[in-house]
Design an enzyme around this catalytic site. Structure first.
Site, PDB file in Angstrom:
ATOM      1  CG  ASN A  85      -0.193  -0.049   2.539  1.00  0.00           C
ATOM      2  OD1 ASN A  85       0.942  -0.525   2.621  1.00  0.00           O
ATOM      3  ND2 ASN A  85      -0.824   0.419   3.604  1.00  0.00           N
ATOM      4  CE  LYS A  86       3.523   2.103   4.838  1.00  0.00           C
ATOM      5  NZ  LYS A  86       2.991   3.139   5.737  1.00  0.00           N
TER       6      LYS A  86
END
Length: 353
Positions: free
Chosen positions: A54-55
């Site tokens: 998700n980064k």
């Protein structure tokens, strides 16, 4: 996706770069691991971002905003504190954008993550994990020092950067709302910097304030007690193994008001649950994903859900980042997570000479 014309005038459907693949990750219904649970359970599978976590979302958003505001220029160096996933995403974006990348990483990060960061061209400083946040050897302080010593550099500072929240408010939250047709009743997400859970929670609660948002914390972290009391209790701090979850400081990128409750999970349970997801759902997930699912198991045991519940669990990371940890039987035994005589360890790999 764009249409490109080559010299032969064919129209080619292709993405202009890997960055256009960020976001719009799928929602997947969980089956075997929740077969006896009360409710309907889905995962937002963030490992299908091109950087496998998700980064990617925050790395792209923060860099684009820095470019828009003239903070980044050709030849700039991006510097960040990371447990590994944000660093990989920043290194990936830096390659495409033409920036240098320097990362301060906790020694708790898996060797797999550190090797991946180096392979992506980043310069990596590995800092001791079990020191206070204000210790000059901590990865927070090392990153700040590197920033002060490096000309034309930008310190991303994800723990205290509102753009971390904004990235998920503008992308992940709306995706979940649309994918569930507005029917989501519970969101379960790990809290480290807090950007993912806070951005999603803000957006979803604007659509429906009754959506229940549960943050997942680690034993050894201060977040749960701070949420409940407003007190940073240093007595809560002790070493733990889960990466990218919990904190020994209070990140301003966490909007505690948008989170309804926190639940803590253990290193051992989270490791085993990650492996359970992989073997039962065919989803090769990381340690933090195991922690998120473990929280759901504990909540289900407490009767937290009912048959009408639509529960979205964010699985933020990919199992490839943990081959030398939770997917290494030797490491699991060394941590006391496996008895070496455990049947699960026998006859899985057979060598033919």
């Amino acid at each position: 996706m764009k249409m490109f014309k080559n010299k032969l005038k064919y129209r080619i459907k292709a993405h202009p770069s890997v960055l256009s693949l960020i976001g719009n990750t799928p929602l997947i219904k969980l089956k075997k691991i929740v077969k006896d649970f009360n409710g309907n359970f889905f995962t937002k599978l963030e490992a299908l971002n091109p950087g496998h976590s998700n980064k990617d979302r925050i790395a792209l958003n923060i860099i684009l905003e820095a470019e828009k505001n003239g903070i980044l220029s050709p030849g700039s160096t991006i510097i960040e504190t990371t447990s590994g996933n944000t660093g990989f995403s920043l290194a990936m974006v830096s390659i495409i954008k033409g920036y240098k990348c320097i990362l301060a990483v906790s020694s708790k990060s898996s060797k797999d993550k550190i090797d991946m960061l180096s392979a992506m061209g980043a310069k990596v400083y590995v800092c001791p994990a079990n020191v206070p946040a204000d210790d000059p050897r901590s990865y927070y302080q090392v990153a700040k020092k590197l920033h002060s010593e490096t000309r034309n550099s930008v310190y991303i500072n994800q723990y205290f950067n509102d753009l971390n929240i904004q990235a998920h408010y503008e992308t992940t939250g709306p995706e979940i709302w649309k994918q569930t047709n507005g029917k989501v009743t519970h969101l379960v997400a790990c809290s480290g910097t807090g950007g993912t859970i806070s951005g999603c929670a803000r957006y979803l609660k604007e659509q429906n304030p009754s959506i229940n948002v549960i943050g997942v914390d680690a034993y050894g972290s201060v977040l749960k007690k701070y949420h409940e009391t407003g007190e940073l209790d240093t007595k809560e701090i002790y070493p733990y193994r889960i990466e990218g979850l919990g904190k020994n400081l209070i990140p301003t990128a966490t909007d505690f008001d948008s989170i309804d409750t926190f639940i803590k999970v253990t290193d051992k349970d989270s490791a085993h649950t990650a492996r359970e997801i992989t073997k039962n759902e065919g989803l090769f997930v990381g340690y933090t994903s195991g922690a998120a699912m473990q929280a759901v198991k504990q909540l289900n045991e407490k009767g937290y859900f009912n048959k009408e519940s639509i529960v979205v669990i964010i699985f933020p990371d990919h199992g490839s980042r943990y081959m030398s940890k939770i997917y290494d039987d030797k490491w699991m035994i060394e941590q006391g997570f496996f008895d070496k005589n455990n049947k699960e360890l026998k006859n899985r790999v057979i060598y033919i000479n």
